[in-house]
Design an enzyme around this catalytic site. Sequence first.
Site, PDB file in Angstrom:
ATOM      1  N   ASN A 174       0.872  -1.184   0.000  1.00 52.36           N
ATOM      2  CA  ASN A 174       0.000   0.000   0.000  1.00 52.36           C
ATOM      3  C   ASN A 174       0.900   1.222   0.000  1.00 52.36           C
ATOM      4  OD1 ASN A 174       0.449   0.959   2.850  1.00 52.36           O
ATOM      5  ND2 ASN A 174      -0.357  -1.090   3.249  1.00 52.36           N
ATOM      6  N   ASP A 213       1.626  -8.874   1.449  1.00 48.98           N
ATOM      7  CA  ASP A 213       2.506  -7.870   2.074  1.00 48.98           C
ATOM      8  C   ASP A 213       2.943  -8.342   3.467  1.00 48.98           C
ATOM      9  OD1 ASP A 213       3.806  -5.472   2.477  1.00 48.98           O
ATOM     10  OD2 ASP A 213       2.002  -4.234   2.632  1.00 48.98           O
ATOM     11  N   GLY A 248      -6.877  -9.302  -3.788  1.00 43.33           N
ATOM     12  CA  GLY A 248      -7.231  -9.716  -2.433  1.00 43.33           C
ATOM     13  C   GLY A 248      -8.055  -8.622  -1.762  1.00 43.33           C
TER      14      GLY A 248
HETATM   15  N1  AR6 Z   1       2.061 -15.628  -1.750  1.00 46.40           N
HETATM   16  C1  AR6 Z   1       1.468 -15.328  -2.921  1.00 46.40           C
HETATM   17  N2  AR6 Z   1       0.270 -14.724  -3.011  1.00 46.40           N
HETATM   18  C2  AR6 Z   1      -0.362 -14.429  -1.848  1.00 46.40           C
HETATM   19  C3  AR6 Z   1       0.184 -14.718  -0.581  1.00 46.40           C
HETATM   20  C4  AR6 Z   1       1.467 -15.351  -0.557  1.00 46.40           C
HETATM   21  N3  AR6 Z   1       2.075 -15.648   0.582  1.00 46.40           N
HETATM   22  N4  AR6 Z   1      -0.697 -14.303   0.377  1.00 46.40           N
HETATM   23  C5  AR6 Z   1      -1.769 -13.788  -0.267  1.00 46.40           C
HETATM   24  N5  AR6 Z   1      -1.572 -13.868  -1.614  1.00 46.40           N
HETATM   25  P1  AR6 Z   1      -3.566  -8.989  -1.081  1.00 46.40           P
HETATM   26  P2  AR6 Z   1      -4.120  -6.496  -2.579  1.00 46.40           P
HETATM   27  C6  AR6 Z   1      -2.456 -13.444  -2.726  1.00 46.40           C
HETATM   28  O1  AR6 Z   1      -4.787  -8.803  -0.264  1.00 46.40           O
HETATM   29  O2  AR6 Z   1      -5.456  -6.999  -2.975  1.00 46.40           O
HETATM   30  C7  AR6 Z   1      -2.204  -5.519   2.138  1.00 46.40           C
HETATM   31  O3  AR6 Z   1      -2.701  -5.279   3.428  1.00 46.40           O
HETATM   32  C8  AR6 Z   1      -3.925 -13.312  -2.476  1.00 46.40           C
HETATM   33  O4  AR6 Z   1      -4.564 -14.586  -2.582  1.00 46.40           O
HETATM   34  O5  AR6 Z   1      -2.332  -9.439  -0.424  1.00 46.40           O
HETATM   35  O6  AR6 Z   1      -3.238  -5.908  -3.642  1.00 46.40           O
HETATM   36  C9  AR6 Z   1      -1.371  -4.359   1.626  1.00 46.40           C
HETATM   37  O7  AR6 Z   1      -0.645  -3.738   2.652  1.00 46.40           O
HETATM   38  C10 AR6 Z   1      -4.342 -12.387  -3.600  1.00 46.40           C
HETATM   39  O8  AR6 Z   1      -4.637 -13.126  -4.775  1.00 46.40           O
HETATM   40  O9  AR6 Z   1      -3.188  -7.621  -1.872  1.00 46.40           O
HETATM   41  C11 AR6 Z   1      -2.401  -3.440   1.033  1.00 46.40           C
HETATM   42  O10 AR6 Z   1      -2.966  -2.601   2.030  1.00 46.40           O
HETATM   43  C12 AR6 Z   1      -3.104 -11.544  -3.860  1.00 46.40           C
HETATM   44  O11 AR6 Z   1      -2.058 -12.134  -3.104  1.00 46.40           O
HETATM   45  C13 AR6 Z   1      -3.444  -4.382   0.499  1.00 46.40           C
HETATM   46  O12 AR6 Z   1      -3.304  -5.591   1.229  1.00 46.40           O
HETATM   47  C14 AR6 Z   1      -3.244 -10.082  -3.464  1.00 46.40           C
HETATM   48  O13 AR6 Z   1      -3.956  -9.994  -2.253  1.00 46.40           O
HETATM   49  C15 AR6 Z   1      -3.232  -4.693  -0.958  1.00 46.40           C
HETATM   50  O14 AR6 Z   1      -4.315  -5.452  -1.431  1.00 46.40           O
END
Ligand code: AR6
Length: 174
Positions: free
Chosen positions: A27, A37, A126
């Site tokens: 973020n 993250d 996500g």
């Molecule tokens: N390895 C690979 N992919 C993953 C993992 C992992 N260990 N964990 C989750 N995912 P998100 P966003 C996938 O929510 O939507 C954070 O709080 C998950 O299944 O991580 O871009 C940041 O600080 C999904 O498909 O990111 C921001 O505030 C993908 O990663 C916010 O979330 C992205 O999900 C960003 O939201």
Amino acid sequence: MTSKDKIELLKGDITKIKTDAIVNAANSSLMGGGGVDGAIHCAGGPAILEACRKIVAKQGGCKTGEAVITTGGNLPAKFVIHTVGPVWNGSKYDEENKLANCYKNSLRLAINNHCKTIAFPNISTGIYHFPKKDAAQIAIETVVDFLAQTDEIEKVIFVCFDDENYGLYEKLIQ
Ligand code: AR6
């Protein structure tokens, strides 16, 4: 070799991937969060947050669609490229282009830091609720177009954590 031959699809945890760089769906504060993250900061250790703090002190965070690079800390990857995906808002705020910019700017930063292999998570799909099918299409198209214009990147891995994203990528990459 066509640009599609340089693309790989994996299901799993991006923190375990040994590429020159892995990409974080961060973020704009760059101060960590949940999802991928949280997993990256947790597995990579405090050196990553320390490097993020220095970037924030210098440039005050990271805008949507842009990217910054830090050490990979304790991760198998050498670097983490932190990019900020758009929060989905029904396509009202040019979210599609902003998501494409995340992939382009991450790849540019990778090249500038002599990275040849890079792994991406499914940015914005996500907590930020970007529709998964559209996000997958944008991710693949943007990367394929980018790779067609450079020889500097040898491999791009899309790492899907959930079955739905993996299934969508599998269909689109075939
Ligand atoms: N390895 C690979 N992919 C993953 C993992 C992992 N260990 N964990 C989750 N995912 P998100 P966003 C996938 O929510 O939507 C954070 O709080 C998950 O299944 O991580 O871009 C940041 O600080 C999904 O498909 O990111 C921001 O505030 C993908 O990663 C916010 O979330 C992205 O999900 C960003 O939201």
